[in-house]
Design a protein around this motif. Sequence first.
Motif, PDB file in Angstrom:
ATOM      1  N   UNK A   1     -19.428   8.206   2.078  1.00  0.00           N
ATOM      2  CA  UNK A   1     -20.468   9.264   2.636  1.00  0.00           C
ATOM      3  C   UNK A   1     -19.704  10.652   3.324  1.00  0.00           C
ATOM      4  N   UNK A   2     -18.603  10.714   3.744  1.00  0.00           N
ATOM      5  CA  UNK A   2     -18.316  11.386   4.557  1.00  0.00           C
ATOM      6  C   UNK A   2     -18.346  13.006   3.977  1.00  0.00           C
ATOM      7  N   UNK A   3     -19.221  13.122   3.131  1.00  0.00           N
ATOM      8  CA  UNK A   3     -19.241  14.214   1.745  1.00  0.00           C
ATOM      9  C   UNK A   3     -20.591  14.392   1.671  1.00  0.00           C
ATOM     10  N   UNK A   4     -22.110  13.380   2.362  1.00  0.00           N
ATOM     11  CA  UNK A   4     -23.412  13.389   2.174  1.00  0.00           C
ATOM     12  C   UNK A   4     -23.187  12.159   0.654  1.00  0.00           C
ATOM     13  N   UNK A   5     -24.907  11.750   0.982  1.00  0.00           N
ATOM     14  CA  UNK A   5     -25.234  11.150   0.007  1.00  0.00           C
ATOM     15  C   UNK A   5     -25.077  11.775  -1.439  1.00  0.00           C
ATOM     16  N   UNK A   6     -24.081  11.344  -1.771  1.00  0.00           N
ATOM     17  CA  UNK A   6     -23.027  11.627  -2.779  1.00  0.00           C
ATOM     18  C   UNK A   6     -23.072  10.535  -4.310  1.00  0.00           C
ATOM     19  N   UNK A   7     -23.221  10.443  -4.730  1.00  0.00           N
ATOM     20  CA  UNK A   7     -22.881   9.099  -5.775  1.00  0.00           C
ATOM     21  C   UNK A   7     -21.776   9.540  -7.177  1.00  0.00           C
ATOM     22  N   UNK A   8     -20.773  10.418  -6.574  1.00  0.00           N
ATOM     23  CA  UNK A   8     -19.344  10.508  -7.117  1.00  0.00           C
ATOM     24  C   UNK A   8     -18.527  10.652  -5.844  1.00  0.00           C
ATOM     25  N   UNK A   9     -18.530  10.711  -4.844  1.00  0.00           N
ATOM     26  CA  UNK A   9     -17.858  10.615  -4.056  1.00  0.00           C
ATOM     27  C   UNK A   9     -17.151   8.609  -3.842  1.00  0.00           C
ATOM     28  N   UNK A  10     -15.638   8.559  -4.256  1.00  0.00           N
ATOM     29  CA  UNK A  10     -14.836   7.501  -3.934  1.00  0.00           C
ATOM     30  C   UNK A  10     -14.124   7.013  -2.387  1.00  0.00           C
TER      31      UNK A  10
ATOM     32  N   UNK B   1       0.879  -1.288   0.491  1.00  0.00           N
ATOM     33  CA  UNK B   1      -0.103   0.155  -0.465  1.00  0.00           C
ATOM     34  C   UNK B   1       1.068   1.663  -0.239  1.00  0.00           C
ATOM     35  N   UNK B   2       0.628   2.524  -0.733  1.00  0.00           N
ATOM     36  CA  UNK B   2       1.479   3.111  -0.777  1.00  0.00           C
ATOM     37  C   UNK B   2       0.466   3.930  -0.779  1.00  0.00           C
ATOM     38  N   UNK B   3      -1.145   4.473  -0.208  1.00  0.00           N
ATOM     39  CA  UNK B   3      -1.626   5.454  -1.044  1.00  0.00           C
ATOM     40  C   UNK B   3      -3.031   5.630  -0.183  1.00  0.00           C
ATOM     41  N   UNK B   4      -3.674   5.523   0.180  1.00  0.00           N
ATOM     42  CA  UNK B   4      -5.062   5.420   0.815  1.00  0.00           C
ATOM     43  C   UNK B   4      -5.707   6.686   1.459  1.00  0.00           C
ATOM     44  N   UNK B   5      -7.031   6.972   0.236  1.00  0.00           N
ATOM     45  CA  UNK B   5      -7.603   8.759   0.200  1.00  0.00           C
ATOM     46  C   UNK B   5      -8.878   9.073  -0.391  1.00  0.00           C
ATOM     47  N   UNK B   6      -9.552  10.215   0.055  1.00  0.00           N
ATOM     48  CA  UNK B   6     -11.270  10.404  -0.940  1.00  0.00           C
ATOM     49  C   UNK B   6     -10.935  11.330  -2.306  1.00  0.00           C
ATOM     50  N   UNK B   7     -11.912  10.427  -3.128  1.00  0.00           N
ATOM     51  CA  UNK B   7     -11.509  11.545  -4.223  1.00  0.00           C
ATOM     52  C   UNK B   7     -13.686  11.614  -4.625  1.00  0.00           C
ATOM     53  N   UNK B   8     -13.303  12.366  -5.912  1.00  0.00           N
ATOM     54  CA  UNK B   8     -14.456  12.156  -6.665  1.00  0.00           C
ATOM     55  C   UNK B   8     -14.355  11.540  -8.337  1.00  0.00           C
ATOM     56  N   UNK B   9     -14.969  10.916  -8.420  1.00  0.00           N
ATOM     57  CA  UNK B   9     -14.813  10.466 -10.006  1.00  0.00           C
ATOM     58  C   UNK B   9     -14.176  11.576 -11.114  1.00  0.00           C
ATOM     59  N   UNK B  10     -14.029  12.284 -10.761  1.00  0.00           N
ATOM     60  CA  UNK B  10     -13.833  13.258 -11.723  1.00  0.00           C
ATOM     61  C   UNK B  10     -11.961  13.513 -12.075  1.00  0.00           C
ATOM     62  N   UNK B  11     -11.645  12.348 -10.951  1.00  0.00           N
ATOM     63  CA  UNK B  11     -10.094  12.103 -10.903  1.00  0.00           C
ATOM     64  C   UNK B  11      -9.941  10.535 -11.889  1.00  0.00           C
ATOM     65  N   UNK B  12      -9.115  10.438 -12.895  1.00  0.00           N
ATOM     66  CA  UNK B  12      -9.218  10.102 -13.685  1.00  0.00           C
ATOM     67  C   UNK B  12      -7.807   8.412 -12.982  1.00  0.00           C
ATOM     68  N   UNK B  13      -8.336   8.025 -11.951  1.00  0.00           N
ATOM     69  CA  UNK B  13      -8.078   7.050 -11.408  1.00  0.00           C
ATOM     70  C   UNK B  13      -7.998   5.564 -12.394  1.00  0.00           C
ATOM     71  N   UNK B  14      -9.181   5.687 -12.911  1.00  0.00           N
ATOM     72  CA  UNK B  14      -9.465   4.452 -13.204  1.00  0.00           C
ATOM     73  C   UNK B  14      -9.381   4.314 -15.186  1.00  0.00           C
ATOM     74  N   UNK B  15      -7.906   3.423 -14.772  1.00  0.00           N
ATOM     75  CA  UNK B  15      -7.602   2.970 -16.686  1.00  0.00           C
ATOM     76  C   UNK B  15      -6.082   1.686 -16.083  1.00  0.00           C
TER      77      UNK B  15
END
Length: 273
Positions: free
Chosen positions: A248-257, A193-207
């Motif tokens: 759900x730390x930022x509420x019931x938003x579907x774009x948070x990961x 493990x090298x990172x543990x983080x929150x993000x929204x789906x605007x970050x292109x971390x899936x490729x």
Amino acid sequence: MKHSYVLTRTIALLLALVMLLSFAACGDRTPQPSDDGSSSSDVSDSSSGLPAFINPLPEVDLGAINEPELPTPDLLEKINTAYNQNNDVVGWLNIPNTTIDNEVLHTTDNDYYLRRDITKAYNWYGCYYADYECTFGDRNAMAKDTIIYGHSMDDNPEGLKFSQLKKFLDVDFAKNNPYIYLSTPEDNMAWKVFAVFYTDTNLSYINPHVKGADFLNLVNEAKERSQFNYDVDVNATDKLLTLSTCTYVYGSREDQRFVIMARLVRPGEKIEA
């Protein structure tokens, strides 16, 4: 694992290589066809500078030195039993000191196992499943970034499925559990493990095919966002494991990961206690 299964998987991988040569809920995306019908990736080219903690080594094929390590008989039996239930099983995910110790499934539809169990019956909690563009086999056949999705119905670290990932927000747990184990019938693999983080789906971390400057920029961004500063170097020749779930730390938003990223332990690298 029966020899016939490993042989079948090996033949399938070889055939795939020959061919190459001639988001709903906690899942982050569905296949997006391009104009010619092929799948398109999420990450665009980038040329920003690299931070000091990343070693900008050239990207090379390490297949000749990355020797696979066969899983233990017990682990092979787990994978084999799961595979006999469902041929979409491609490996086994284990995170010590959590309840995450299950098969990983893989299909061309990222939504399929969102609400299905290993028997393909409806199940609200779904399965752990890999992104549709990932590849599996031994460490040389694995995608550059293997992404696995799973549900988290709340941010309780004692909850079900990938809610258990939230245990990594505890500094003592993070220190004492630096490795994740994702293995296939062909290879027993540890990931650091090298990172543990929150993000929204605007970050292109899936490729799964991210490479070059985009790969290093992604690693840099993950480290910058990480809740803790992991003393783990990552360079362009490494392969990644990304675990992605809802938060759900930022509420019931579907774009948070909530995301955990690890790199494959290198040949000869000691797995420390």
